[in-house]
Design a protein around this motif. Structure first.
Motif, short mmCIF file in Angstrom:
data_model
loop_
_atom_site.label_atom_id
_atom_site.label_comp_id
_atom_site.label_asym_id
_atom_site.label_seq_id
_atom_site.Cartn_x
_atom_site.Cartn_y
_atom_site.Cartn_z
N UNK A 196 0.82 -1.21 0.00
CA UNK A 196 0.00 0.00 0.00
C UNK A 196 0.86 1.26 0.00
N UNK A 197 1.89 1.28 0.85
CA UNK A 197 2.74 2.47 0.93
C UNK A 197 3.56 2.65 -0.33
N UNK A 198 3.93 1.55 -0.99
CA UNK A 198 4.68 1.66 -2.24
C UNK A 198 3.83 2.31 -3.32
N UNK A 214 3.78 2.46 -7.97
CA UNK A 214 4.07 1.17 -8.58
C UNK A 214 3.66 0.06 -7.62
N UNK A 215 3.50 -1.16 -8.17
CA UNK A 215 3.18 -2.32 -7.36
C UNK A 215 4.47 -2.97 -6.85
N UNK A 216 4.44 -3.41 -5.62
CA UNK A 216 5.59 -4.05 -5.00
C UNK A 216 5.41 -5.56 -5.04
N UNK A 225 13.12 -1.67 4.20
CA UNK A 225 12.99 -0.30 3.72
C UNK A 225 12.88 -0.33 2.20
N UNK A 226 11.89 0.36 1.67
CA UNK A 226 11.67 0.42 0.22
C UNK A 226 11.96 1.84 -0.24
N UNK A 259 1.04 6.60 6.36
CA UNK A 259 2.17 5.94 5.72
C UNK A 259 3.32 5.82 6.72
N UNK A 260 3.96 4.65 6.74
CA UNK A 260 5.13 4.44 7.62
C UNK A 260 6.37 4.87 6.83
N UNK A 261 6.62 6.16 6.82
CA UNK A 261 7.68 6.71 5.99
C UNK A 261 9.01 6.75 6.73
#
Length: 257
Positions: A47-49, A55-57, A81-82, A129-131
């Protein structure tokens, strides 16, 4: 250890993350190869990506990288981490190709001592979002610790309690668990406790705090941790409901990573 896409990470890639600091993450407590709420962690990463990179992760690929890094027996914290090393301050709007950085650290033995926290008016950017952008949270944590507390508790402009810097907050009144109604990141531990224990949600303002019987913090690293003080309001260091929550959480079997 630190691996990018399953191989030892290059220093230049970490430099890119440090300088641009745009991305998202999740942290998982791994015990004997199992993770409580693994599906929730993977759903949040996907979801956060979409929210940050459009884009899809590939979450199964992410899971494979995390499995490689996880401790085989003892408990550890695996952080995923992305981010995209190619994005920089000048080209932040370019098409993204997110990469997966996996790091590990030892996990603390639970339970931990109760927290003493100080409230502060603050709302994170995109709180859902977990940024990786933790500057504001850490600034307030540092100020709280310098003032003799353990951490900061965020409230909004209307004095509604939302979350801690890296944890969710819950309250107990008349034997019932109350989660605050506000803008915050719903943590995986919080969601698992919602599924395991009866609860309600309502606005909690700073002036309401003396009316609660107990307070607690939750995240994957701390589990369920009592809060003994918020500003000048004190709470018991132990409470039957908090103990029941901690027991239910500890007994969750977790999913094989």
């Amino acid at each position: 250890m630190a691996e990018l896409n399953g191989v030892p990470v290059d220093l230049g890639v970490l430099q890119s993350l440090a300088l641009t600091n745009y991305g998202h993450f999740t942290s998982m407590r791994v015990e004997d190869g199992r993770v409580r709420g693994l599906g929730l962690h993977l759903e949040r990463l996907a979801r956060d990506c979409r929210a940050l990179f459009d884009v899809e992760l590939d979450v199964e690929r992410v899971r494979e990288f995390a499995r490689r890094a996880a401790p085989e027996s003892e408990a550890g914290i695996v952080r995923i981490t992305v981010f995209d090393p190619a994005l920089d301050l000048r080209h932040i709007g370019a098409d993204a190709h997110p990469q997966v950085l996996v790091t590990t650290r030892p996990a603390a033995a639970l339970p931990l001592a109760p927290l003493r926290v100080r409230s502060v008016v603050y709302t994170r950017d995109m709180p859902e979002v977990k940024s990786v952008g933790l500057f504001g949270s850490l600034r307030h944590r540092r100020a709280a610790q310098r003032a003799g507390f353990d951490d900061a508790l965020f409230v909004d402009e209307e004095s509604r309690v939302s979350e801690g810097g890296t944890w969710n907050v819950g309250f107990v009144r008349d034997g019932q668990v109350i989660w605050p109604e506000a803008e915050y990141l719903t943590g995986t531990t919080m969601e698992l406790l919602r599924q395991a224990h009866e609860h309600t949600t309502e606005p909690v303002r700073r002036d309401d705090l003396p009316g609660f019987d107990a307070a607690f913090a939750t995240n994957v690293a701390i589990g369920v941790r009592a809060i003994s003080q918020i500003d000048e309001v004190t709470f018991p260091e132990t409470h039957d409901v908090i103990a029941a929550l901690a027991k239910k959480y500890a007994q969750l079997p977790g999913d094989l990573l």
